[in-house]
Design a protein around this motif. Structure first.
Motif, PDB file in Angstrom:
ATOM      1  N   ILE A 133      -8.753   0.233  -0.048  1.00 34.10           N
ATOM      2  CA  ILE A 133      -7.806  -1.053  -0.495  1.00 34.10           C
ATOM      3  C   ILE A 133      -7.730  -0.906  -1.824  1.00 34.10           C
ATOM      4  CG2 ILE A 133      -8.183  -3.409  -0.872  1.00 34.10           C
ATOM      5  CD1 ILE A 133      -9.757  -3.600   1.698  1.00 34.10           C
ATOM      6  N   ASP A 134      -8.738  -0.352  -2.812  1.00 35.96           N
ATOM      7  CA  ASP A 134      -8.698  -0.173  -4.215  1.00 35.96           C
ATOM      8  C   ASP A 134      -7.407   0.734  -4.552  1.00 35.96           C
ATOM      9  OD1 ASP A 134     -10.451  -2.108  -4.468  1.00 35.96           O
ATOM     10  OD2 ASP A 134     -12.199  -1.077  -4.807  1.00 35.96           O
ATOM     11  N   VAL A 135      -7.626   1.883  -3.889  1.00 34.33           N
ATOM     12  CA  VAL A 135      -6.671   3.339  -4.271  1.00 34.33           C
ATOM     13  C   VAL A 135      -5.560   2.853  -3.961  1.00 34.33           C
ATOM     14  CG1 VAL A 135      -8.680   4.857  -4.675  1.00 34.33           C
ATOM     15  CG2 VAL A 135      -7.250   4.675  -2.253  1.00 34.33           C
ATOM     16  N   ASP A 136      -5.157   2.197  -2.606  1.00 37.00           N
ATOM     17  CA  ASP A 136      -3.773   1.809  -2.365  1.00 37.00           C
ATOM     18  C   ASP A 136      -3.256   0.816  -2.998  1.00 37.00           C
ATOM     19  OD1 ASP A 136      -4.360   3.659  -0.233  1.00 37.00           O
ATOM     20  OD2 ASP A 136      -4.248   2.305   1.253  1.00 37.00           O
ATOM     21  N   ASP A 137      -3.990   0.021  -3.318  1.00 34.25           N
ATOM     22  CA  ASP A 137      -3.438  -1.222  -4.293  1.00 34.25           C
ATOM     23  C   ASP A 137      -2.999  -0.704  -5.629  1.00 34.25           C
ATOM     24  OD1 ASP A 137      -3.602  -3.119  -2.474  1.00 34.25           O
ATOM     25  OD2 ASP A 137      -5.573  -4.024  -3.304  1.00 34.25           O
ATOM     26  N   GLU A 138      -3.742   0.133  -6.201  1.00 29.60           N
ATOM     27  CA  GLU A 138      -3.689   0.766  -7.500  1.00 29.60           C
ATOM     28  C   GLU A 138      -2.448   1.730  -7.223  1.00 29.60           C
ATOM     29  OE1 GLU A 138      -5.545   3.742 -10.968  1.00 29.60           O
ATOM     30  OE2 GLU A 138      -6.595   3.106  -9.118  1.00 29.60           O
ATOM     31  N   LEU A 139      -1.930   2.388  -6.283  1.00 30.82           N
ATOM     32  CA  LEU A 139      -0.876   3.230  -6.314  1.00 30.82           C
ATOM     33  C   LEU A 139       0.327   2.338  -6.007  1.00 30.82           C
ATOM     34  CD1 LEU A 139       0.501   6.065  -5.847  1.00 30.82           C
ATOM     35  CD2 LEU A 139       0.001   5.978  -3.222  1.00 30.82           C
ATOM     36  N   ASN A 140       0.324   1.179  -5.194  1.00 27.86           N
ATOM     37  CA  ASN A 140       1.405   0.394  -4.985  1.00 27.86           C
ATOM     38  C   ASN A 140       1.854  -0.252  -6.320  1.00 27.86           C
ATOM     39  OD1 ASN A 140       3.061  -1.207  -2.984  1.00 27.86           O
ATOM     40  ND2 ASN A 140       1.920  -2.987  -3.999  1.00 27.86           N
ATOM     41  N   GLU A 141       0.816  -0.595  -7.178  1.00 25.94           N
ATOM     42  CA  GLU A 141       1.249  -1.292  -8.451  1.00 25.94           C
ATOM     43  C   GLU A 141       1.859  -0.323  -9.171  1.00 25.94           C
ATOM     44  OE1 GLU A 141      -0.947  -3.231 -12.365  1.00 25.94           O
ATOM     45  OE2 GLU A 141      -2.193  -2.543 -10.632  1.00 25.94           O
ATOM     46  N   ILE A 142       1.589   0.962  -9.364  1.00 27.71           N
ATOM     47  CA  ILE A 142       2.342   2.015 -10.220  1.00 27.71           C
ATOM     48  C   ILE A 142       3.726   2.080  -9.711  1.00 27.71           C
ATOM     49  CG2 ILE A 142       2.240   4.298 -10.918  1.00 27.71           C
ATOM     50  CD1 ILE A 142      -0.827   4.335 -10.847  1.00 27.71           C
ATOM     51  N   LYS A 165      -6.042  13.446  -5.038  1.00 32.83           N
ATOM     52  CA  LYS A 165      -7.353  13.446  -5.559  1.00 32.83           C
ATOM     53  C   LYS A 165      -8.151  12.357  -5.050  1.00 32.83           C
ATOM     54  CE  LYS A 165      -6.684  17.220  -7.971  1.00 32.83           C
ATOM     55  NZ  LYS A 165      -7.314  18.608  -7.267  1.00 32.83           N
ATOM     56  N   ARG A 166      -7.821  11.335  -4.674  1.00 37.21           N
ATOM     57  CA  ARG A 166      -8.160  10.160  -4.319  1.00 37.21           C
ATOM     58  C   ARG A 166      -7.853   9.429  -3.099  1.00 37.21           C
ATOM     59  NH1 ARG A 166      -9.688   6.588  -8.096  1.00 37.21           N
ATOM     60  NH2 ARG A 166     -11.073   5.683  -6.457  1.00 37.21           N
ATOM     61  N   GLY A 167      -6.806  10.052  -2.176  1.00 35.28           N
ATOM     62  CA  GLY A 167      -6.331   9.879  -0.876  1.00 35.28           C
ATOM     63  C   GLY A 167      -5.867   8.754  -0.728  1.00 35.28           C
ATOM     64  N   ALA A 168      -4.984   8.130  -1.895  1.00 34.15           N
ATOM     65  CA  ALA A 168      -4.389   6.662  -1.591  1.00 34.15           C
ATOM     66  C   ALA A 168      -3.002   7.012  -0.842  1.00 34.15           C
ATOM     67  CB  ALA A 168      -3.967   6.398  -3.193  1.00 34.15           C
ATOM     68  N   ARG A 169      -2.509   6.002  -0.171  1.00 34.69           N
ATOM     69  CA  ARG A 169      -1.448   5.863   0.524  1.00 34.69           C
ATOM     70  C   ARG A 169      -0.667   4.803   0.191  1.00 34.69           C
ATOM     71  NH1 ARG A 169      -2.902   5.923   6.434  1.00 34.69           N
ATOM     72  NH2 ARG A 169      -2.767   8.004   6.293  1.00 34.69           N
ATOM     73  N   THR A 209      11.261  14.820  -8.117  1.00 32.73           N
ATOM     74  CA  THR A 209      11.153  15.218  -6.609  1.00 32.73           C
ATOM     75  C   THR A 209       9.827  15.376  -6.147  1.00 32.73           C
ATOM     76  OG1 THR A 209      13.132  16.372  -7.135  1.00 32.73           O
ATOM     77  CG2 THR A 209      12.165  16.835  -5.014  1.00 32.73           C
ATOM     78  N   ARG A 210       8.997  16.149  -7.028  1.00 33.45           N
ATOM     79  CA  ARG A 210       7.516  16.178  -6.615  1.00 33.45           C
ATOM     80  C   ARG A 210       6.809  14.988  -6.276  1.00 33.45           C
ATOM     81  NH1 ARG A 210       3.981  19.450 -10.986  1.00 33.45           N
ATOM     82  NH2 ARG A 210       3.618  17.425 -11.857  1.00 33.45           N
ATOM     83  N   MET A 211       7.132  13.922  -7.070  1.00 33.50           N
ATOM     84  CA  MET A 211       6.398  12.720  -6.927  1.00 33.50           C
ATOM     85  C   MET A 211       6.840  12.125  -5.826  1.00 33.50           C
ATOM     86  SD  MET A 211       7.233   9.100  -9.066  1.00 33.50           S
ATOM     87  CE  MET A 211       8.695   8.766  -8.250  1.00 33.50           C
ATOM     88  N   PHE A 212       8.237  12.334  -5.263  1.00 32.77           N
ATOM     89  CA  PHE A 212       8.712  11.682  -3.963  1.00 32.77           C
ATOM     90  C   PHE A 212       7.982  12.549  -2.723  1.00 32.77           C
ATOM     91  CE2 PHE A 212      12.573  10.146  -6.208  1.00 32.77           C
ATOM     92  CZ  PHE A 212      12.128   8.357  -6.224  1.00 32.77           C
ATOM     93  N   LYS A 213       7.935  13.597  -3.093  1.00 26.85           N
ATOM     94  CA  LYS A 213       7.216  14.333  -1.874  1.00 26.85           C
ATOM     95  C   LYS A 213       5.585  14.069  -1.865  1.00 26.85           C
ATOM     96  CE  LYS A 213       8.815  18.525  -3.493  1.00 26.85           C
ATOM     97  NZ  LYS A 213       9.006  19.906  -3.500  1.00 26.85           N
ATOM     98  N   THR A 214       5.131  13.858  -2.847  1.00 24.69           N
ATOM     99  CA  THR A 214       3.818  13.372  -2.918  1.00 24.69           C
ATOM    100  C   THR A 214       3.541  12.108  -2.205  1.00 24.69           C
ATOM    101  OG1 THR A 214       3.248  14.341  -5.161  1.00 24.69           O
ATOM    102  CG2 THR A 214       1.661  12.843  -4.359  1.00 24.69           C
ATOM    103  N   LEU A 215       4.350  11.157  -2.302  1.00 25.06           N
ATOM    104  CA  LEU A 215       4.404   9.872  -1.706  1.00 25.06           C
ATOM    105  C   LEU A 215       4.814  10.050  -0.061  1.00 25.06           C
ATOM    106  CD1 LEU A 215       6.220   7.715  -4.253  1.00 25.06           C
ATOM    107  CD2 LEU A 215       3.909   7.690  -3.831  1.00 25.06           C
ATOM    108  N   ILE A 216       5.522  11.027   0.064  1.00 23.63           N
ATOM    109  CA  ILE A 216       5.792  11.065   1.746  1.00 23.63           C
ATOM    110  C   ILE A 216       4.534  11.746   2.332  1.00 23.63           C
ATOM    111  CG2 ILE A 216       7.332  12.534   3.317  1.00 23.63           C
ATOM    112  CD1 ILE A 216       9.449  12.576   1.226  1.00 23.63           C
ATOM    113  N   VAL A 217       3.816  12.652   1.699  1.00 25.15           N
ATOM    114  CA  VAL A 217       2.709  13.176   2.334  1.00 25.15           C
ATOM    115  C   VAL A 217       1.791  12.167   2.460  1.00 25.15           C
ATOM    116  CG1 VAL A 217       0.725  14.503   1.574  1.00 25.15           C
ATOM    117  CG2 VAL A 217       2.915  15.445   1.049  1.00 25.15           C
TER     118      VAL A 217
END
Length: 523
Positions: A133-142, A165-169, A209-217
């Motif tokens: 929950i914590d890492v997903d919320d942090e990723l979503n905020e950014i 490194k943190r496994g955020a989705r 592009t690398r960022m978008f690919k990371t989010l798809i992963v």
């Protein structure tokens, strides 16, 4: 002491070449002057061919290019040139390199996705529910902040850190009503720049592009996010394909605008990466069907393509080949009426755009498209399209001449439609290819000869003569007991009878038994 260009060391010449324009200009200027300059121009240290493909010579993957058969072949051909190279000739060599590059990039991106996905899954499995929950919320905020503030490398690095490194989705609303989702981010941060040459920073697009690919992963479902386009709701697939095939009018313009090639390459990279992701799904039938049709609709006219950069043209071809290969390998169901109607519209558009190259490619590779031509329900509409103008007729003739002979060319439905439209030349062509068609009958038992006498009006004498020379059975009766001699005596055929010499035609075909009938008719 006088000096010439040739007296300079190789290293100095390389520096001069690097400041002499783009790769195409350099090769057209210096290639063919002598063998030494040719050798320098293809030297790996100068990296001209690699630069043309935007390959970083420090990357390990660059070795795969330089050691490939394609690079060796092109390098050899460039080395032995002893004349000023013409643009068309140079484009042929570039085409070979681009095709190989897209294929190679596609394979690399497939390996990249699977490798990163495994690492992500391992990281994700190690998290507790609270940590998730914590890492997903942090990723979503950014991610949401990307909509409000200029994107910067710190945000990109943080997103990559959280995922890898943190496994955020990233959990992103797929609804088009969402204020900011993955599709909107691609359109806002990447695709819209394809027609903006003021921002041509290669490193920036690489990081983006690398960022978008990371989010798809982190979450493959992001590719199902949707956004509005004019009056339609489209997924990210549509926008990526649209950018690749319609880059020149991305911003609702019909003008051919200068293309931001660094942005374009980035979109191609992201599209190929996303396709590799899609391949891992179990059921992609609907997606591959929709994607193929979207590409065929978006393909530009031949006139427009002539104005494109060769990289754009060949990239579009390679993406079409990739999707076609996927379509062939997928067990898609037979087309229903709706799909037939959609393809019929696509076929008409491709003909209007003079894209016989695309028509022949899909015709030769896709069974469903060949089957489309075989269907009785499509036959008349298809002939209407193919006989609309002189260009369409040329395409029709090419399709008929395809080897091996397709079954639709041998269909009686095609023969009767051509007969009713009095398309004599096409009818002659298919009957010479498939002589047995002359004996086929319609729903009333009429062979082709009886059919044209009883059901077709207007000038028909040349077709009648041809059918007789093809040994059509003059004595064959239909379900009403009528044969050719009965039909030719009808009032509706008076003009037809005056224009043909039955005696001469029948004699030429050794139809001796029918001479008595001729005397009876004229008496």
């Amino acid at each position: 002491m006088s000096s010439t260009l040739e007296t300079l060391p190789d290293e100095i010449l390389m520096m001069i070449f690097q400041y002499s324009g783009d790769v195409s200009t350099i090769l057209r200027t210096f290639l063919g002057l002598n063998r030494r300059l040719n050798r320098i121009l293809i030297d790996r240290r100068l990296h001209l061919l690699g630069n043309y493909l935007s390959i970083n010579k420090r990357d390990i993957s660059s070795n795969d290019y330089y050691n490939s058969n394609v690079f060796h072949e092109v390098s050899h051909k460039l080395l032995i040139i002893n004349h000023t190279i013409h643009e068309d000739e140079l484009d042929q060599y570039f085409q070979m390199l681009i095709s190989f590059h897209i294929q190679q990039l596609y394979k690399q991106l497939g390996n990249e996705y699977q490798s990163n996905l495994i690492k992500f899954q391992i990281q994700r499995q190690c998290l507790t529910n609270d940590e998730i929950i914590d890492v997903d919320d942090e990723l979503n905020e950014i991610f949401l902040n990307l909509n409000h503030y200029p994107i910067n490398i710190t945000d990109i690095n943080q997103i990559e850190y959280l995922v890898h490194k943190r496994g955020a989705r990233l959990q992103c609303n797929e609804s088009e009503q969402s204020s900011f989702n993955f599709t909107k981010a691609i359109n806002y941060l990447l695709s819209q720049d394809v027609s903006n040459n003021n921002c041509n920073n290669k490193q920036f697009y690489y990081l983006l592009t690398r960022m978008f690919k990371t989010l798809i992963v982190s979450n493959y479902d992001l590719l199902n996010n949707r956004d509005f386009y004019i009056y339609s709701i489209r997924t990210v697939w549509y926008f990526l394909i649209f950018t690749v095939y319609r880059a020149y009018n991305y911003c609702y313009s019909k003008l051919i605008l200068p293309i931001n090639m660094e942005c374009y390459r980035a979109v191609v990279n992201l599209l190929l990466f996303s396709i590799q992701c899609k391949k891992l799904e179990v059921n992609i039938d609907d997606w591959i069907q929709q994607t193929l049709f979207d590409i065929l609709r978006m393909i530009s006219s031949l006139e427009t393509m002539d104005k494109f950069d060769i990289f754009l043209k060949n990239t579009q071809w390679e993406v079409l080949k990739i999707i076609t290969d996927m379509y062939i390998s997928t067990e898609t169901i037979s087309w229903h009426d709706d799909m037939n109607n959609k393809f019929q519209s696509i076929l008409g558009n491709l003909l209007d755009k003079n894209r016989v190259d695309i028509i022949l490619f899909i015709y030769r590779h896709i069974d469903h498209i060949r089957y489309f031509f075989n269907q009785l329900s499509n036959c008349r509409n298809f002939v209407d399209i193919m006989t609309r103008n002189q260009y369409n007729r040329q395409v029709f003739e090419i399709l008929i001449d395809e080897k091996p002979l397709e079954t639709w060319v041998q269909s009686k439905e095609l023969a009767f439609v051509l007969l009713e439209k009095k398309e004599r030349k096409f009818l002659e062509k298919i009957l010479k290819l498939s002589p047995f068609l002359v004996h086929e009958i319609d729903e009333n038992g009429n062979n082709l000869l009886l059919h044209i006498c009883l059901k077709v009006r207007g000038c028909r004498h040349r077709i009648v003569k041809f059918l007789i020379t093809m040994k059509s059975d003059l004595q064959q009766k239909n379900f009403n007991g009528e044969n050719f001699f009965d039909a030719i005596q009808l009032k509706r055929n008076r003009d037809l009878l005056e224009k043909i010499d039955l005696g001469e035609i029948i004699i030429l075909n050794d139809q001796q038994e029918n001479k008595r009938n001729i005397k009876f008719i004229y008496n």
